[in-house]
Design an enzyme around this catalytic site. Structure first.
Site, PDB file in Angstrom:
ATOM      1  N   GLY A 271      -4.661  10.899  -0.197  1.00  0.00           N
ATOM      2  CA  GLY A 271      -5.259  11.811   0.784  1.00  0.00           C
ATOM      3  C   GLY A 271      -5.031  13.292   0.517  1.00  0.00           C
TER       4      GLY A 271
ATOM      5  CG  ASP B  63      -3.853   2.611   5.489  1.00  0.00           C
ATOM      6  OD1 ASP B  63      -2.832   2.385   4.833  1.00  0.00           O
ATOM      7  OD2 ASP B  63      -4.068   3.702   6.052  1.00  0.00           O
TER       8      ASP B  63
ATOM      9  CE  LYS C 244      -0.679   4.966   7.705  1.00  0.00           C
ATOM     10  NZ  LYS C 244      -1.289   4.967   6.384  1.00  0.00           N
TER      11      LYS C 244
ATOM     12  CE  LYS D  71      -2.357   3.531   1.860  1.00  0.00           C
ATOM     13  NZ  LYS D  71      -2.077   4.553   2.885  1.00  0.00           N
TER      14      LYS D  71
ATOM     15  N   GLY E  25      -0.615   8.379  -0.581  1.00  0.00           N
ATOM     16  CA  GLY E  25      -0.657   9.316  -1.698  1.00  0.00           C
ATOM     17  C   GLY E  25       0.528  10.269  -1.748  1.00  0.00           C
TER      18      GLY E  25
HETATM   19  N1  LIG Z   1       2.358   7.327  16.166  1.00  0.00           N
HETATM   20  C1  LIG Z   1       2.349   7.721  14.883  1.00  0.00           C
HETATM   21  N2  LIG Z   1       3.353   7.348  14.055  1.00  0.00           N
HETATM   22  C2  LIG Z   1       3.378   7.736  12.771  1.00  0.00           C
HETATM   23  N3  LIG Z   1       2.416   8.507  12.198  1.00  0.00           N
HETATM   24  C3  LIG Z   1       1.378   8.915  12.969  1.00  0.00           C
HETATM   25  C4  LIG Z   1       1.305   8.529  14.333  1.00  0.00           C
HETATM   26  N4  LIG Z   1       0.166   9.083  14.846  1.00  0.00           N
HETATM   27  C5  LIG Z   1      -0.407   9.776  13.870  1.00  0.00           C
HETATM   28  N5  LIG Z   1       0.280   9.691  12.725  1.00  0.00           N
HETATM   29  C6  LIG Z   1      -0.114  10.347  11.481  1.00  0.00           C
HETATM   30  O1  LIG Z   1      -0.568   9.386  10.536  1.00  0.00           O
HETATM   31  C7  LIG Z   1      -0.260   9.900   9.247  1.00  0.00           C
HETATM   32  C8  LIG Z   1      -0.362   8.809   8.184  1.00  0.00           C
HETATM   33  O2  LIG Z   1      -1.689   8.604   7.769  1.00  0.00           O
HETATM   34  P1  LIG Z   1      -2.322   9.390   6.525  1.00  0.00           P
HETATM   35  O3  LIG Z   1      -3.697   8.842   6.324  1.00  0.00           O
HETATM   36  O4  LIG Z   1      -2.177  10.841   6.731  1.00  0.00           O
HETATM   37  O5  LIG Z   1      -1.381   9.008   5.307  1.00  0.00           O
HETATM   38  P2  LIG Z   1      -1.393   7.701   4.392  1.00  0.00           P
HETATM   39  O6  LIG Z   1      -2.431   6.745   4.874  1.00  0.00           O
HETATM   40  O7  LIG Z   1       0.008   7.203   4.299  1.00  0.00           O
HETATM   41  O8  LIG Z   1      -1.792   8.274   2.985  1.00  0.00           O
HETATM   42  P3  LIG Z   1      -3.177   8.103   2.155  1.00  0.00           P
HETATM   43  O9  LIG Z   1      -4.272   8.491   3.103  1.00  0.00           O
HETATM   44  O10 LIG Z   1      -2.981   9.017   1.012  1.00  0.00           O
HETATM   45  O11 LIG Z   1      -3.275   6.672   1.763  1.00  0.00           O
HETATM   46  C9  LIG Z   1       1.113  10.474   9.419  1.00  0.00           C
HETATM   47  O12 LIG Z   1       1.427  11.430   8.463  1.00  0.00           O
HETATM   48  C10 LIG Z   1       1.037  11.095  10.809  1.00  0.00           C
HETATM   49  O13 LIG Z   1       0.652  12.442  10.738  1.00  0.00           O
HETATM   50 MG   LIG Z   2      -4.536   7.269   5.153  1.00  0.00          MG
END
Ligand SMILES: Nc1ncnc2c1ncn2[C@@H]1O[C@H](COP(=O)(O)OP(=O)(O)OP(=O)(O)O)[C@@H](O)[C@H]1O
Ligand SMILES: [Mg+2]
Length: 273
Positions: free
Chosen positions: A47, A174, A230, A12, A15
């Site tokens: 996202g 996710d 996630k 996965k 974005g």
């Molecule tokens: N303990 C943590 N460790 C890492 N990231 C965290 C934590 N708690 C919160 N986050 C947040 O989670 C975000 C990742 O999720 P986000 O949905 O924003 O991105 P993504 O799932 O990778 O991208 P997309 O939604 O495009 O698929 C990180 O950028 C961070 O801000």
């Molecule tokens: Mg996300």
């Protein structure tokens, strides 16, 4: 290295890894190397680009625990950005690597049959109806994906699903990746984003995390927003037989190393049952 005929992996991509040309090329090259070692299904989100497109259209955005509250105008933008702009951009970048990418969404050939998600109870305890958001339903093995893999194609799935009645729904990337990993019998799910795995309260990468410890991180607030979605996706995948989940930084890690890696990897969190 030869491809192990039995092994499958779902990758996965957040974005954020697909916005800039240099990131895109590096990630595409890594995927191509990874796909030479094991059968890979790519799932991507979008996202931040969706947020930008919604802002440009004057549509307010709301996310709860990483899930996007989706009304009809929002869904139109989500579909356009994910299945239109981002999916085709990634497929085009992968072409340059010699891989044989096929872009699709969960709506194609019932790759992901979904139903409308039930209202969720958020970490803060409120109940929220996410609207036009899909929850994948178990529907056997997605034949299209296994057929494509068997013929050496690289499926690239935008996180949209359709109900049996043909309603498109927005699916968290996710969540979809977790569902597909279980559905195709993947031994591993890799979630590559912009952070160095799951970070502890000091901002350092947690090497190994059980589902229970992950729940504690959410309760304490150390894991929030997108990380909540996630870790929930990790729990679902592990419960359904996926061997482990690696949460990692897609810019820093060499993706092909993730096919067989057993021990701890820098900047990578391994989530296990
Ligand atoms: N303990 C943590 N460790 C890492 N990231 C965290 C934590 N708690 C919160 N986050 C947040 O989670 C975000 C990742 O999720 P986000 O949905 O924003 O991105 P993504 O799932 O990778 O991208 P997309 O939604 O495009 O698929 C990180 O950028 C961070 O801000
Ligand atoms: Mg996300």
């Amino acid at each position: 290295m030869r491809r192990d005929p039995g092994s499958r992996l779902v990758l996965k991509l957040g974005g954020e890894l697909l916005e800039q040309a240099d990131d895109l090329q590096r990630v595409a090259a890594g995927i191509a190397r990874l796909a030479r070692r094991t059968a890979v299904v790519v799932v991507h989100g979008g996202g931040r680009e969706i947020d930008t497109a919604l802002a440009a259209a004057g549509i307010p955005t709301q996310q709860v625990d990483g899930f996007r509250v989706t009304d009809a105008p929002t869904l139109d933008v989500v579909v356009g950005v994910l299945a239109g702009a981002i999916n085709t951009r990634l497929v085009a970048a992968l072409r340059r690597t010699g891989a044989r990418p096929v872009g699709l969404t969960g709506a194609d050939a019932a790759v992901a049959t979904v139903r409308r998600a039930s209202p969720i109870t958020t970490v803060s305890g409120t109940t929220v109806d996410l609207g036009l958001v899909g929850a994948p339903v178990s529907n056997g093995t997605p034949q299209l994906l296994t057929d494509l893999l068997a013929r050496g194609y690289l499926p690239v799935v935008a996180c949209i699903g359709a109900t049996r009645k043909g309603q498109l729904l927005n699916v968290n990337a996710d969540t979809l990746a977790s569902h597909l990993a279980a559905a195709i019998g993947a031994s591993r799910l890799v979630i590559a984003g912009a952070t160095s795995g799951v970070l502890n309260e000091e901002g350092r990468t947690i090497e190994r995390l059980t589902v229970r410890a992950a729940a504690r991180l959410i309760r304490s607030g150390t894991a929030s927003k997108g990380m909540v979605a996630k870790l929930e996706a990790c729990r679902a995948a592990l419960r359904r037989g996926v061997g482990d989940v690696l949460i990692t930084n897609g810019r820093e890690v060499r993706l092909e190393r993730l096919a067989e890696a057993r021990g701890p990897l820098a900047g990578c969190t391994q989530v296990v049952r």
